[in-house]
Enzyme design. Sequence first.
Site, PDB file in Angstrom:
ATOM      1  N   ARG A 417       0.721  -1.030  -0.258  1.00  0.00           N
ATOM      2  CA  ARG A 417      -0.377   0.036   0.521  1.00  0.00           C
ATOM      3  C   ARG A 417       0.801   1.556   0.295  1.00  0.00           C
ATOM      4  O   ARG A 417       1.705   1.311   0.585  1.00  0.00           O
ATOM      5  CB  ARG A 417      -1.359   0.129   1.223  1.00  0.00           C
ATOM      6  N   HIS A 447       5.060 -10.240   2.351  1.00  0.00           N
ATOM      7  CA  HIS A 447       5.474  -8.960   3.448  1.00  0.00           C
ATOM      8  C   HIS A 447       6.281  -9.457   4.435  1.00  0.00           C
ATOM      9  O   HIS A 447       7.158  -9.249   4.866  1.00  0.00           O
ATOM     10  CB  HIS A 447       4.341  -9.182   4.255  1.00  0.00           C
ATOM     11  N   TYR A 480      13.614   3.302  10.999  1.00  0.00           N
ATOM     12  CA  TYR A 480      12.724   2.540  11.896  1.00  0.00           C
ATOM     13  C   TYR A 480      13.526   1.736  12.618  1.00  0.00           C
ATOM     14  O   TYR A 480      15.175   1.268  12.096  1.00  0.00           O
ATOM     15  CB  TYR A 480      11.679   1.890  11.270  1.00  0.00           C
ATOM     16  N   ARG A 576       3.845  -0.703  19.929  1.00  0.00           N
ATOM     17  CA  ARG A 576       3.954   0.744  19.060  1.00  0.00           C
ATOM     18  C   ARG A 576       2.064   1.140  18.719  1.00  0.00           C
ATOM     19  O   ARG A 576       2.148   2.294  18.779  1.00  0.00           O
ATOM     20  CB  ARG A 576       4.731   0.543  17.584  1.00  0.00           C
TER      21      ARG A 576
END
Length: 711
Positions: A417, A447, A480, A576
Amino acid sequence: MSETASAPDAVERDLHDPYLYMNREISWLQFNDRVLAMAADPEVPLLERLKYLAIFSSNLDEFFMVRVSGLRDQVEAGMVTRGSDGWTPSETLEAITKHVGPTIERQVRVFLDEVVPAMAEAGIRIADMADLGDRDLDFLRDYFQRQVFPVLTPLAVDPSHRFPYISNLSLSLAVTVRDPGTTRDRFARLKVPGILPRFVPLGDGNTFVPLEQVVATHLGRLFPGMDVVEAHPFRVTRDADIELAEEEADDLLVAVEQELRRQRFGAVVRLEVAVNMPDHVIRLLQRELEVEDDAVVTVEGPLNLGDLMGLASALDRPELADEPWVGTTQPRLLGTEEDSVNLFAILREGDLLVHHPYDAFSTSVQRFIEQAADDPDVVAIKQTLYRTDGDSPIVNALIQAAESGKQVVVLVEVKARGDEASNIGWARALERAGCHVAYGLVGLKTHSKTALVVRREHGGIRRYVHIGTGNYNAKTARLYTDLGLLSCDEDLGADLTELFNSLTGYARGARYRKILVAPVFLRKRVIELIERTAERHSPRRPGRITLQMNSLVDADCIRALYQASQAGVEIDLIVRGICRLRPGVPGVSDNIRVRSVIGRFLEHSRIWNFANGRRREYYIGSADLMPRNLDLRVEVVTPVTDPDLTGRLQEVLDVMLADNTQAWELLEDGTWQRHQPAEGEPRVATQRRLRELALRRGVEARSGAKRDQPA
């Protein structure tokens, strides 16, 4: 809201009670509220506060484009089914509306009342055109004429001109003009060009004016001979959720491209308007854009504070930003000035765990792929790509490997996405270079973060692997937090071989030796690990579960955690984002604690630890405990067994659980409370502490190397 969502009777302990499952969408909005709280924190450097405001806005944009649009589709389809939280889609939309309004008002107040004055104290000013002197007005008049006017296109709306298409997330002006010879008003739409800086810098470099004000001030140049009556900014958000009938698609790449074109014309799910826009203009926009009242959001101050990210980047004020961090090189990967380290030789000595951005991506994972591309003994490279950066060193290395004759297989997820168009471009570039490019399995997103290198060595063929939690993206690896395991373990190599065969061919029913794979059996295995920890729990071997992840949504996994808590297992969850589990419910979850860590790096790692006494098992991987990950994606989770590496994973968990500065705690009533150090208690901030530990390892390694050198 549903009347069933009330506190359960602790005696009954019905683990299907809706009260025990918090609403997914509200939980996500609470996460975004925690991001906004960082913007409001005066201890956060000023430019970072601007970035948090921008991230909050961008997050909310995506939430409306995907989550709100999906809920509206359900309501329009007449769906009234209640979820495990007891809410219907319409009730969820109602709750979202009630939550978002005050939150946006909070963002506006943080920006206008806190951040803007702090910027002024630092000599940085966001000015209104009405407050500028003649010199600055002359500068902007010239800037408009040279830079802005040539790219503007006013679009009239009248019987001979249809209402124009308004692109997703674009900023526009609703302009009303009047012919001096009549009393009739005419409407026009003017798009504020996104290719120009949203905040225009004046000559001093420290004063900025919103571009829409510059355009509005000079509308006379666009409508000569007409009187400009009024001009007000507005912005639309469209449905951007891609829906594919994959089983019917002959070519998935073409199908995604077609859906991207269709997506441009998705229904409007939000209309943002300036607070001073008259009702008659709002009604006109609503009518033409087919927008209901509950989708209109009135905003004080500039629309789309996501553009503050560009302003923060344009300001060269390092004293107002976080100190730079580029990551350290793992001690085992240091090498010497004369010779770079041979990563394959290092991995033959033992597994390696990398933790980005504390460990540099460029000297670990990137080097692994680049060395594989350069090494004449490497015969094949197989890799998954979910998201990667624009000028990707990983993709360039794969292209180089293919051009040098190596077999290169790349599983490109073109349905990632937001990155669909970019991934399509990379897929075609890889194909042109001779790579074998596949697009995954029908109905599933790939993924997993996996790479397999096949190398010819003296003893035959040896396979090297990387299994991680983050994308092969050098840019996000600096922003990240992610983990990765590099290994030449035979079982892991065989497992990834089976995995890639199933992704690129027709292999089904693979039996994996070590890795856990979704959607095959990951949920089942996670629940088994939770249940086993509970079954083995005893005073001599107390059970403990610590899970770090992005989101906890899956109801089956949540029920298993509730049951483990009821059995006496102590459970710490570090989540998170979304958490649907409700901690602290007597008799159900009183042994469960939930915290969230928010900081300069986005916490993206997944670490799972299941312990009974001294027996501990650790896993890392790409999956969160969400239905989409467990049922609709190919995910890979790997065990980590080397004691040195598991010790480092435990160190990360211990630091996060000790955090009293960046951590938030989820309370039973569904609210989040930020931790604060008690008086006299040392401050522990996860990301600062992990940076300190990374630096210490580097210093100790260099000191040890010097001691080992011959005299």
